[in-house]
Design a protein around this motif. Structure first.
Motif, short mmCIF file in Angstrom:
data_model
loop_
_atom_site.label_atom_id
_atom_site.label_comp_id
_atom_site.label_asym_id
_atom_site.label_seq_id
_atom_site.Cartn_x
_atom_site.Cartn_y
_atom_site.Cartn_z
N THR A 61 0.84 -1.20 0.00
CA THR A 61 0.00 0.00 0.00
C THR A 61 0.87 1.24 0.00
O THR A 61 1.98 1.23 0.53
CB THR A 61 -0.92 0.03 1.24
OG1 THR A 61 -0.11 0.05 2.41
CG2 THR A 61 -1.83 -1.18 1.27
N PRO A 65 -0.25 7.07 5.99
CA PRO A 65 -0.81 6.61 7.26
C PRO A 65 -1.17 7.75 8.21
O PRO A 65 -1.92 7.57 9.15
CB PRO A 65 0.30 5.74 7.85
CG PRO A 65 1.55 6.26 7.24
CD PRO A 65 1.17 6.69 5.84
N GLY A 73 -4.17 1.67 4.81
CA GLY A 73 -3.57 0.38 4.47
C GLY A 73 -4.63 -0.70 4.30
O GLY A 73 -5.79 -0.43 3.99
N LEU A 206 1.37 2.63 11.90
CA LEU A 206 0.21 2.79 11.04
C LEU A 206 -0.99 3.23 11.89
O LEU A 206 -0.96 4.29 12.50
CB LEU A 206 -0.08 1.47 10.32
CG LEU A 206 -0.49 1.57 8.84
CD1 LEU A 206 0.49 2.39 8.04
CD2 LEU A 206 -0.63 0.17 8.24
N TYR A 210 -4.65 -2.14 10.97
CA TYR A 210 -4.26 -1.95 9.56
C TYR A 210 -2.83 -2.48 9.31
O TYR A 210 -1.99 -2.47 10.19
CB TYR A 210 -4.30 -0.47 9.18
CG TYR A 210 -5.70 0.05 8.98
CD1 TYR A 210 -6.31 -0.01 7.73
CD2 TYR A 210 -6.42 0.59 10.04
CE1 TYR A 210 -7.59 0.48 7.54
CE2 TYR A 210 -7.71 1.07 9.86
CZ TYR A 210 -8.29 1.01 8.60
OH TYR A 210 -9.56 1.48 8.42
N LYS A 212 0.47 -2.51 6.32
CA LYS A 212 1.04 -1.84 5.14
C LYS A 212 1.18 -2.81 3.97
O LYS A 212 0.89 -2.47 2.83
CB LYS A 212 2.41 -1.25 5.49
CG LYS A 212 3.07 -0.52 4.34
CD LYS A 212 4.45 -0.02 4.73
CE LYS A 212 5.12 0.65 3.54
NZ LYS A 212 6.51 1.06 3.85
N ALA A 239 -3.21 0.71 -3.34
CA ALA A 239 -2.55 -0.59 -3.10
C ALA A 239 -2.22 -1.22 -4.44
O ALA A 239 -2.90 -1.00 -5.45
CB ALA A 239 -3.44 -1.50 -2.28
#
Length: 845
Positions: A61, A65, A73, A206, A210, A212, A239
C-alpha cells in the motif's frame, strides 16, 4: 619471425617487466570489477528469489498513514477476505518503519537509514516463516521485542535483557524475547531489525487494525496468476498487488541497475589506468626498437620485409600482453574477493555464494590486455619497419626527422586549441555545457600529451640553472639528460600528467565545494544546535515539546516540511515558530516584517516572489490540502526575505497549518541556547530527549562536517581508484630511467673515468627522475585546475556562495610527492648506473 619475436621477449625479460606490470594492473582492475559485480549480482538475485520462493502474491500500500481522510492500508476485514479466497493457503499482514536500538553504551546500532522495525506475525503453529529463531521466541506481549542476530551480538544482548528502542518518539525499554536470523534487506545493508508484537507495531507505524503489506501463500496446485486476479478487486485504491515471481524479477532488475552504475564507475578508472599504461608500453617498445636498430637492420639485410619486421614487434607485444593478462586475471580474482570482504568490513552483509567467473569477464580481460599492448606497440613497430638495411653498418639509432616533429607539433597545437575552446565554451554555457567540457577535456589532454615533448625543453630549461647552482655537475647533467630525448621524456611525463590532472581537478572542486558548505552554514544559521533523526526520518512532536522544556533554551523552532498551493502553483513551505525563527536562522528581510507570521500571514523568498509576481500586502487564495481535497483559505503576504538554504521558499506559522495536518512532518528542530554551544548545553539537550540513540544533536561544526564528510569521502574513494594510474606512472619513470642507463653505459663509464664518483652518478639519475616527474606534475596540476574552473562554472548557479578555491597546500603536496616519486623511482636505475664497471661500460657500443 614468431621464433624471433619469442626469442627477443625472452632476451629482454627485465626490460619488459614494467610493461607486464602495467598491463597486469589494468587487466586486474577490469577482470576484478567484472567478477565482483557478477558475483554480487548473482548472490543478491539468488537471495531475492529465495525471499519470494513461498510468496504467491504480495500486496503493497502507498497511502499516507498520517492522513485520516484516507485508508491507511489493508484492514483486518480485507485480510480475512484474502485468506478465504480459493487457492490461498495463508495471508500475513506486515507493518514496518524506523526503529533504532541502543547498545550497552547508549549508541545506535547500525547505520541509521536501514534500522527497521516490523511486526512478528505467527501462524497457527506460533512460528513466523520469515524468521528463524536461534534463541527464545517472537514477542508475545506489548513489552517484548525480538532482535536480529547481528544486532544482538553488536549490542551484547541475550534473551531476557532489557533493550532500549527508539522510533520517532521517546525511547522505550523492552524485554528481549528472542534472537533470529533473516534475509531482510535492512540487516544485509548493515542495519538492524526489531520485531514487535503486531498490535504494538500497528500503533507505532500505522493505525490499529491496519497493515502496510500482505504476503499471500498458495495452496498446492493453485495458480499465482489466478490468486492475483482474485486479490486485486479486494484492495483499496492506494494498493498494488504482484506475484512473487514478478517481485523477484523486479528486484533482480533493480539490483542489476544498481550494480551497473558501480560497474561503470570502476571500469572508468580501469580505463584511465590502461590509458596511462599505453604511454608506458609505447615508450618501452620505442626504446627497445631504438636499442635494436642494428639487429633489425640486419634482419632487413638478410631478406626480412618491412611487414615481417613490423609483425615481429607486434608479436612481441602480443606475447607480453598474453602473459600479463594471465597474471592480471588471477590478480583480478583476488581483487574481487578483497572488494567483497571490504563491503562486509564496512557493515554490509553480502550474501554467501561462489565467485562467478563469466566468459565475458575472461574474454574482456584477455582482449583488453592483449589488444592494449598490441595497440601501444603499433607505432614503435611501424618505426622499426622503416629502419633501412644500411643502418646495420653503424650504431646510430634512428632519430625523428624535422618533418615528423613539425607535423606532430602542428597537430598537437591544433588539437589543444580545439579542446581549450570546447572547455571555455562549455563553461560559458553553464550547466548545459558539461558534455562540451568533457569533449574539450579529452581533446585538450590528447593535445597536451602530443605537445609535451615540445614543452619539455623550455619548461625544464627554467629549472636547469637552479639544478646546476645547487647540485653542481650532477644537476647540470641531469637537466641536459632530461631533454636529450624529448619524446621519451614526454611519454614518461604524460603518464604522471594524466593522473595529476584528474587528482588536481577533484581536489580543486572538493575544496571549493567544501568552502561553499562552510559559507552556507555560517551565512544561514544562527542556531547552536540542530536536532534530527539518525535515520533521516521525521521527529515526533513529543521531541519538540521535550526540547522546549530543556534548561538554557533561548529559542526553538522546527523546520516542519509542508506545502501549499497559491494561485494554482504548489510551493514547498517550512512551518516555523514565529519570533524564534529569526533567532535560529539568519533571515534578511527585503520588505515587510517576519513578525507578521504570528498573525497568520506568510513570508516568501525573494526569488519566488519575483518569479510569481508576489509582493507584500497581496492577499491570495491558498490551498493547504492536497490536489484532490483542497483546504482553501486566503493568505496575506507579510514579508519578502532573502532565500535561506535550510528553509523552503515559503514560510508559515506552525499554527497556520496545524488544522490541516493530522501529524506534522518535522525533519529538523533548530535550537539556540544561553551561552552558545558547549558540552553542558549539548548534554542538556541529550538529557531532555531521554538519551535517545536515534536522535542526533549537532552543532554548527557537526553540520559542516556532515555535508563536508560526503565530499571528503567521495574524494578519498576517487584518490584510491586513481592510485592505480599513478602507480603505473611511477613504473613508467622507472622504466625510462632503466632504459636510459642501459643506452648511456658508455657515457656513464666516461663520466666515471674523468672523475664523477658513484655518489654523483646516483644523484644525476635521481635528479633526472625528479625533473621529469615534477615536469609531468606541473602540466597535470595546470590542466586539472583549468578543468576544475570550467566544471565549477557549470555548477555555480546550483551552489550558493560558490567561489573557486585553489588548495595551494594540496597542490604543493602533489608537487612534493611528484619529486618523492622521482627519487623512489630512480633508486634501482641509479644503483645500476653507479655499479657499472667503467672499463666495460666504455667499451660498450
Amino acid at each position: 619471425m614468431f621464433r624471433t619475436a619469442l626469442r627477443n621477449v625472452l632476451a629482454h625479460k627485465a626490460r619488459l617487466l614494467m610493461t607486464v606490470l602495467a598491463v597486469m594492473l589494468g587487466v586486474a582492475f577490469v577482470s576484478g570489477t567484472l567478477v565482483f559485480t557478477d558475483t554480487l549480482g548473482n548472490a543478491y538475485r539468488k537471495q531475492s528469489a529465495k525471499s519470494y520462493d513461498d510468496v504467491a502474491v504480495a500486496v503493497t500500500t502507498y497511502a499516507d498513514p498520517d492522513d485520516s481522510r484516507k485508508n491507511p492500508g489493508i484492514d483486518d476485514r480485507t485480510l480475512e477476505k484474502i485468506r478465504a479466497l480459493d487457492g490461498v493457503a495463508g495471508a500475513t499482514g506486515r507493518v514496518s518503519g524506523f526503529a533504532g536500538v541502543a547498545d550497552q553504551d547508549g549508541k545506535l546500532i547500525g547505520n541509521g537509514w536501514s534500522n527497521t522495525g516490523a511486526n512478528f506475525a505467527p501462524g497457527e503453529d506460533g512460528e513466523d516463516p520469515a524468521y528463524d529463531f536461534t534463541d527464545g521466541t517472537g514477542p508475545k506481549a506489548a513489552g517484548e521485542i525480538a532482535l536480529d542476530k547481528d544486532s544482538a551480538e553488536k549490542g551484547s544482548y541475550k534473551v531476557g535483557d532489557t533493550v532500549r528502542v527508539a522510533t520517532n518518539g521517546p525511547v522505550k525499554e523492552y524485554t528481549l524475547a528472542g534472537v533470529f536470523t533473516t534475509e531482510d534487506g535492512a540487516v544485509n545493508a548493515g542495519g538492524s531489525l526489531v520485531l514487535f508484537d503486531t498490535a504494538v507495531a500497528q500503533k507505532l507505524y500505522l493505525q490499529p487494525g491496519y497493515y502496510k503489506d500482505v504476503t499471500v501463500t498458495a495452496a498446492a496446485g493453485a495458480s499465482d496468476a489466478k490468486i492475483l486476479g482474485a486479490v486485486e478487486p479486494l484492495l483499496p485504491e492506494d494498493a498494488e498487488a504482484q506475484t512473487g515471481t514478478q517481485l523477484a524479477d523486479d528486484q533482480a532488475r533493480q539490483i542489476e541497475s544498481g550494480l551497473s552504475n558501480l560497474n561503470t564507475m570502476l571500469l572508468a578508472f580501469a580505463a584511465i589506468a590502461l590509458f596511462v599504461g599505453v604511454f608506458l608500453i609505447a615508450n618501452t617498445f620505442t626504446m627497445l626498437v631504438a636499442q635494436r636498430t642494428k639487429e633489425l637492420a640486419l634482419l632487413r639485410a638478410v631478406g626480412a620485409s618491412r611487414r615481417q619486421v613490423k609483425r615481429s614487434v607486434i608479436l612481441e607485444a602480443m606475447v607480453v600482453g598474453a602473459v600479463a593478462s594471465v597474471v592480471g586475471f588471477v590478480l583480478g580474482l583476488g581483487l574481487a574477493t578483497g572488494l567483497r570482504s571490504a563491503m562486509s568490513a564496512f557493515g554490509a552483509k553480502v550474501p554467501a555464494g561462489p565467485l562467478v567467473v563469466s566468459p565475458t569477464a575472461v574474454a574482456a580481460a584477455f582482449a583488453v590486455g592483449v589488444l592494449i599492448t598490441m595497440l601501444a606497440a603499433w607505432l614503435p613497430a611501424r618505426r622499426a619497419a622503416k629502419i633501412a638495411p644500411v643502418a646495420a653498418m653503424g650504431s646510430v639509432h634512428a632519430v625523428a626527422t624535422t618533418k615528423s616533429l613539425v607535423l606532430r607539433n602542428s597537430i598537437g597545437g591544433a588539437v589543444t586549441l580545439l579542446g581549450a575552446a570546447g572547455i571555455v565554451g562549455g563553461a560559458a554555457i553553464g550547466k548545459d555545457g558539461r558534455m562540451l567540457i568533457g569533449a574539450g577535456a579529452f581533446f585538450a589532454l590528447v593535445g597536451v600529451i602530443v605537445l609535451i615533448p615540445l614543452l619539455s625543453r623550455p619548461v625544464i630549461a627554467l629549472a636547469r640553472p637552479l639544478l646546476h647552482k645547487v647540485f653542481g655537475v650532477s644537476g647540470k647533467l641531469a637537466g641536459q639528460n632530461a631533454v636529450r630525448n624529448p619524446r621519451r621524456t614526454g611519454a614518461t611525463a604524460s603518464a604522471l600528467a594524466i593522473g595529476l590532472t584528474l587528482v588536481t581537478g577533484l581536489s580543486v572542486l572538493g575544496a571549493t565545494m567544501g568552502r561553499a558548505v562552510d559559507r552556507m552554514t555560517t551565512d544561514n544559521i544562527r542556531a547552536d544546535y540542530m536536532v534530527s533523526m539518525a535515520g533521516g526520518g521525521a521527529l515526533d512532536e513529543s521531541a519538540l515539546e521535550a526540547i522546549r522544556k530543556a534548561k538554557g533554551i533561548s529559542a526553538v523552532s522546527p523546520q516542519q516540511a509542508t506545502s501549499l498551493e497559491i494561485k494554482g502553483t504548489w510551493h514547498a513551505a517550512s512551518a516555523v515558530t514565529p519570533g524564534a525563527v529569526e533567532k535560529v536562522f539568519d533571515l534578511k528581510t527585503v520588505s515587510g516584517s517576519l513578525a507578521t507570521l504570528a498573525k497568520g500571514e506568510i513570508a516568501v523568498a525573494e526569488d519566488t516572489a519575483k518569479s510569481n509576481g508576489y509582493k507584500v500586502g497581496d492577499t491570495l487564495p491558498a490551498d493547504f490540502g492536497d490536489a484532490d481535497e483542497p483546504e482553501k483559505k486566503n493568505v496575506r503576504i507579510g514579508a519578502v526575505y532573502q532565500g535561506n538554504e535550510f528553509l523552503s521558499p515559503v514560510l508559515v506559522s506552525t499554527d497556520l497549518v496545524a488544522p490541516y495536518e493530522t501529524k506534522p512532518f518535522i525533519p529538523e528542530i533548530w535550537v539556540a541556547m544561553d551561552g552558545g554551544a558547549s558540552e553542558a548545553n549539548e548534554q542538556a539537550l541529550v538529557d531532555a530527549l531521554g538519551d535517545n540513540p536515534a536522535m542526533s544533536v549537532m552543532d554548527q561544526q557537526d553540520i559542516r562536517n556532515m555535508f563536508g564528510g560526503f565530499i571528503n569521502t567521495a574524494l578519498n574513494i576517487m584518490y584510491g581508484l586513481l592510485a592505480m594510474a599513478l602507480i603505473i606512472a611511477v613504473l613508467g619513470v622507472i622504466n625510462t630511467l632503466a632504459m636510459s642507463v642501459f643506452e648511456r653505459q658508455q657515457e656513464i663509464g666516461m663520466l666515471r673515468a674523468i672523475g664523477l664518483d658513484r655518489r654523483k652518478v646516483k644523484r644525476m639519475i635521481r635528479l633526472e627522475a625528479v625533473v621529469i616527474s615534477v615536469f609531468g606534475a606541473v602540466i597535470g596540476v595546470g590542466l586539472g585546475a583549468f578543468l576544475a574552473w570550467a566544471i565549477g562554472e557549470t555548477i555555480r548557479s546550483e551552489i550558493p556562495g560558490y567561489a573557486l578555491i585553489l588548495p595551494w597546500d594540496r597542490i604543493g603536496i602533489f608537487l612534493l610527492l611528484a619529486g618523492v616519486v622521482g627519487v623512489l623511482a630512480a633508486m634501482w636505475p641509479a644503483r645500476s648506473a653507479a655499479r657499472l664497471n667503467m672499463l666495460t661500460a666504455i667499451k660498450t657500443e
